[in-house]
Design a protein around this motif. Structure first.
Motif, PDB file in Angstrom:
ATOM      1  N   VAL A   1      22.780  22.314  25.709  1.00 13.46           N
ATOM      2  CA  VAL A   1      21.996  23.251  26.510  1.00 13.46           C
ATOM      3  C   VAL A   1      20.664  22.600  26.858  1.00 13.46           C
ATOM      4  CG1 VAL A   1      23.083  25.301  25.549  1.00 13.46           C
ATOM      5  CG2 VAL A   1      21.079  24.324  24.413  1.00 13.46           C
ATOM      6  N   GLY A   2      20.036  23.146  27.900  1.00 14.85           N
ATOM      7  CA  GLY A   2      18.756  22.628  28.364  1.00 14.85           C
ATOM      8  C   GLY A   2      17.680  23.688  28.332  1.00 14.85           C
TER       9      GLY A   2
ATOM     10  N   THR B   1      33.585  31.840  13.301  1.00 15.72           N
ATOM     11  CA  THR B   1      33.654  30.596  14.073  1.00 15.72           C
ATOM     12  C   THR B   1      32.317  29.872  14.023  1.00 15.72           C
ATOM     13  OG1 THR B   1      33.071  31.776  16.114  1.00 15.72           O
ATOM     14  CG2 THR B   1      35.414  31.536  15.588  1.00 15.72           C
ATOM     15  N   ALA B   2      32.344  28.591  14.383  1.00 16.48           N
ATOM     16  CA  ALA B   2      31.146  27.757  14.303  1.00 16.48           C
ATOM     17  C   ALA B   2      30.825  27.174  15.668  1.00 16.48           C
ATOM     18  CB  ALA B   2      31.343  26.635  13.280  1.00 16.48           C
ATOM     19  N   LEU B   3      29.555  26.929  15.880  1.00 22.47           N
ATOM     20  CA  LEU B   3      29.062  26.340  17.126  1.00 22.47           C
ATOM     21  C   LEU B   3      28.068  25.241  16.777  1.00 22.47           C
ATOM     22  CD1 LEU B   3      28.587  26.310  20.249  1.00 22.47           C
ATOM     23  CD2 LEU B   3      26.810  28.036  19.853  1.00 22.47           C
ATOM     24  N   VAL B   4      28.273  24.059  17.328  1.00 21.58           N
ATOM     25  CA  VAL B   4      27.344  22.942  17.180  1.00 21.58           C
ATOM     26  C   VAL B   4      26.576  22.814  18.493  1.00 21.58           C
ATOM     27  CG1 VAL B   4      27.134  20.459  16.793  1.00 21.58           C
ATOM     28  CG2 VAL B   4      28.844  21.784  15.523  1.00 21.58           C
ATOM     29  N   VAL B   5      25.246  22.749  18.395  1.00 21.45           N
ATOM     30  CA  VAL B   5      24.393  22.788  19.577  1.00 21.45           C
ATOM     31  C   VAL B   5      23.556  21.514  19.647  1.00 21.45           C
ATOM     32  CG1 VAL B   5      22.582  24.054  20.795  1.00 21.45           C
ATOM     33  CG2 VAL B   5      24.269  25.303  19.426  1.00 21.45           C
ATOM     34  N   ASP B   6      23.553  20.893  20.823  1.00 24.77           N
ATOM     35  CA  ASP B   6      22.631  19.813  21.149  1.00 24.77           C
ATOM     36  C   ASP B   6      21.742  20.295  22.280  1.00 24.77           C
ATOM     37  OD1 ASP B   6      22.662  17.367  19.637  1.00 24.77           O
ATOM     38  OD2 ASP B   6      24.741  17.097  20.264  1.00 24.77           O
TER      39      ASP B   6
ATOM     40  N   PHE C   1      27.055  12.784  23.232  1.00 24.31           N
ATOM     41  CA  PHE C   1      27.404  14.190  23.393  1.00 24.31           C
ATOM     42  C   PHE C   1      28.916  14.358  23.588  1.00 24.31           C
ATOM     43  CE2 PHE C   1      22.918  14.856  25.285  1.00 24.31           C
ATOM     44  CZ  PHE C   1      22.387  14.954  24.000  1.00 24.31           C
ATOM     45  N   ALA C   2      29.531  13.475  24.363  1.00 19.91           N
ATOM     46  CA  ALA C   2      30.971  13.561  24.594  1.00 19.91           C
ATOM     47  C   ALA C   2      31.737  13.332  23.287  1.00 19.91           C
ATOM     48  CB  ALA C   2      31.401  12.556  25.648  1.00 19.91           C
ATOM     49  N   ALA C   3      31.296  12.353  22.507  1.00 19.52           N
ATOM     50  CA  ALA C   3      31.975  12.084  21.235  1.00 19.52           C
ATOM     51  C   ALA C   3      31.782  13.229  20.252  1.00 19.52           C
ATOM     52  CB  ALA C   3      31.457  10.776  20.645  1.00 19.52           C
TER      53      ALA C   3
ATOM     54  N   GLU D   1      17.731  16.301  33.057  1.00 18.83           N
ATOM     55  CA  GLU D   1      17.052  15.124  33.593  1.00 18.83           C
ATOM     56  C   GLU D   1      16.704  14.097  32.518  1.00 18.83           C
ATOM     57  OE1 GLU D   1      14.033  18.382  32.796  1.00 18.83           O
ATOM     58  OE2 GLU D   1      16.011  18.183  33.753  1.00 18.83           O
ATOM     59  N   ARG D   2      16.893  14.437  31.258  1.00 21.02           N
ATOM     60  CA  ARG D   2      16.550  13.509  30.176  1.00 21.02           C
ATOM     61  C   ARG D   2      17.775  12.924  29.484  1.00 21.02           C
ATOM     62  NH1 ARG D   2      12.510  15.640  25.933  1.00 21.02           N
ATOM     63  NH2 ARG D   2      12.836  13.476  25.309  1.00 21.02           N
ATOM     64  N   ILE D   3      18.941  13.085  30.071  1.00 18.84           N
ATOM     65  CA  ILE D   3      20.164  12.564  29.463  1.00 18.84           C
ATOM     66  C   ILE D   3      20.443  11.177  30.028  1.00 18.84           C
ATOM     67  CG2 ILE D   3      22.644  12.900  29.192  1.00 18.84           C
ATOM     68  CD1 ILE D   3      22.225  15.868  29.339  1.00 18.84           C
ATOM     69  N   GLU D   4      20.341  10.177  29.185  1.00 19.50           N
ATOM     70  CA  GLU D   4      20.653   8.802  29.555  1.00 19.50           C
ATOM     71  C   GLU D   4      22.130   8.517  29.269  1.00 19.50           C
ATOM     72  OE1 GLU D   4      18.554   6.956  31.054  1.00 19.50           O
ATOM     73  OE2 GLU D   4      16.762   8.223  30.790  1.00 19.50           O
ATOM     74  N   PRO D   5      22.700   7.461  29.855  1.00 17.60           N
ATOM     75  CA  PRO D   5      24.117   7.150  29.597  1.00 17.60           C
ATOM     76  C   PRO D   5      24.492   7.067  28.116  1.00 17.60           C
ATOM     77  CG  PRO D   5      23.306   5.843  31.432  1.00 17.60           C
ATOM     78  CD  PRO D   5      22.122   6.568  30.881  1.00 17.60           C
TER      79      PRO D   5
END
Length: 345
Positions: free
Chosen positions: A157-158, A120-125, A140-142, A130-134
């Motif tokens: 992850v943070g 299986t594969a995992l894509v990580v951001d 990230f949702a897309a 506190e640094r996530i802007e709209p």
């Protein structure tokens, strides 16, 4: 376009193959590519006044260097390298693009692509909360939606737990396969079969100065395990058999979720190990983000591993003084550093 109605054909993927050829196509067509083996989609720049620290981390899992764009990415990559069920990973593996709700083209490059032992594969951001802007949240949702369309997992992850990260950084200083000693490792596995204190078990096997590096290496491979989140490693830390058992020099999963974890001293050995630096070695290191680092020409690099003697005595391992600027000749004589200006990456 509403991201909730994205299809795999609506998302364009662009990557650089292992041969250095840039490829582009729809996600629905290119998702079978082994992205854990591709080159970074973009370079890791270094320039005066740079706000983030870029560098290269030598990964046991990959058997080579993997780039990162910040110390937070380095820490998360170190945790991935510490996971025995991860068999491959690549940084900045590809760029995704799609049409946004206002008709504009939106582009996003995930931080890591991870391949697990079960295929299986995992894509990580990686981004602190506190640094996530709209606009970042939309990307990230897309990306999560696009990954779900082709059966990939996605995680944003943070900052990791401070205690866990401190212990993993310490163990990473002993991650290289050359630390492994088969006879000492076998005795350690026998001593800790029923669990016991870390330093007492090491003394039972032999001289702690010689045994502790192998013990830390087994903790890194998780052939032995300890509660790394409860507190910093100490002499009385409880050590027991881990989720990976010794099979020669291969790591085998005992949970039954996979047949074999592909850690092998023969395949994971770094052919460029003189340029590898431990996280507490005191060298000017690419892992600390200080430029490109300096390659040691000696066949036996000095101060590669954390100072075990200081750890046994209970004193904090102070940072050693860096060697003189330049490089070490095989004869043991330091050669002066070239004064020519070095172009940044």
């Amino acid at each position: 376009m509403d991201t909730s109605v994205l299809s795999a054909e609506d998302v364009e993927l662009e990557y650089v193959s292992a041969a250095g050829v840039r490829e582009r196509g729809s996600l629905g067509r290119l998702w079978p590519v082994p992205f854990e083996s591709v080159r970074p989609e973009r370079r890791f720049p270094a320039f005066r006044g740079q706000g983030n620290w870029c560098g290269w981390y030598w990964s046991v899992t990959c058997g080579g260097h993997v780039g990162y764009e910040s110390w937070l990415e380095r820490d998360r990559m170190m945790l991935l390298d510490f996971d025995p069920l991860v068999t491959g990973m690549a940084s900045q593996p590809f760029r995704l693009s799609w049409t946004g709700s206002e008709g504009k083209r939106i582009r996003h490059t995930p931080d890591f692509f991870v391949r697990r032992a079960d295929g299986t594969a995992l894509v990580v951001d990686i981004r602190p909360d506190e640094r996530i802007e709209p606009p970042d949240a939309v990307k990230f949702a897309a990306t999560a939606m696009a990954c779900s369309l082709v059966g990939w997992d996605f995680a944003r992850v943070g900052v990791p737990d401070a205690v866990l990260m401190a212990n993993v950084r310490w163990l990473a200083g002993y991650r290289h396969p050359r630390v492994h000693r088969t006879g000492v490792a076998a005795r350690l596995m026998t001593v800790f079969a029923e669990g016991g204190g870390l330093l007492d078990g090491a003394r039972h096997v032999g001289d702690p100065v010689a045994v502790l590096p192998v013990l830390f290496h087994l903790l890194w491979r998780q052939a032995l395990t300890a509660d790394l989140g409860a507190g910093l490693l100490a002499a009385d830390t409880e050590v027991r058999l881990g989720m990976v058992r010794e099979g020669g020099q291969d790591a085998v999963c005992v949970r039954g979720c996979c047949e074999q974890v592909t850690w092998s001293a023969s395949t994971a050995a770094c052919r460029q190990w003189p340029c590898w630096r431990g996280p507490r070695s005191g060298w000017i290191s690419t892992e600390r983000g200080r430029g490109r680092g300096r390659r040691n020409a000696s066949a036996t690099p000095r101060a590669v591993f954390p100072p075990v003697s200081a750890w046994i005595s209970g004193t904090a391992p102070c940072r050693r003084r860096p060697p003189p600027a330049g490089r070490l000749h095989p004869s043991g004589r330091w050669l002066p550093r070239c004064r020519r200006r070095v172009r940044p990456l």
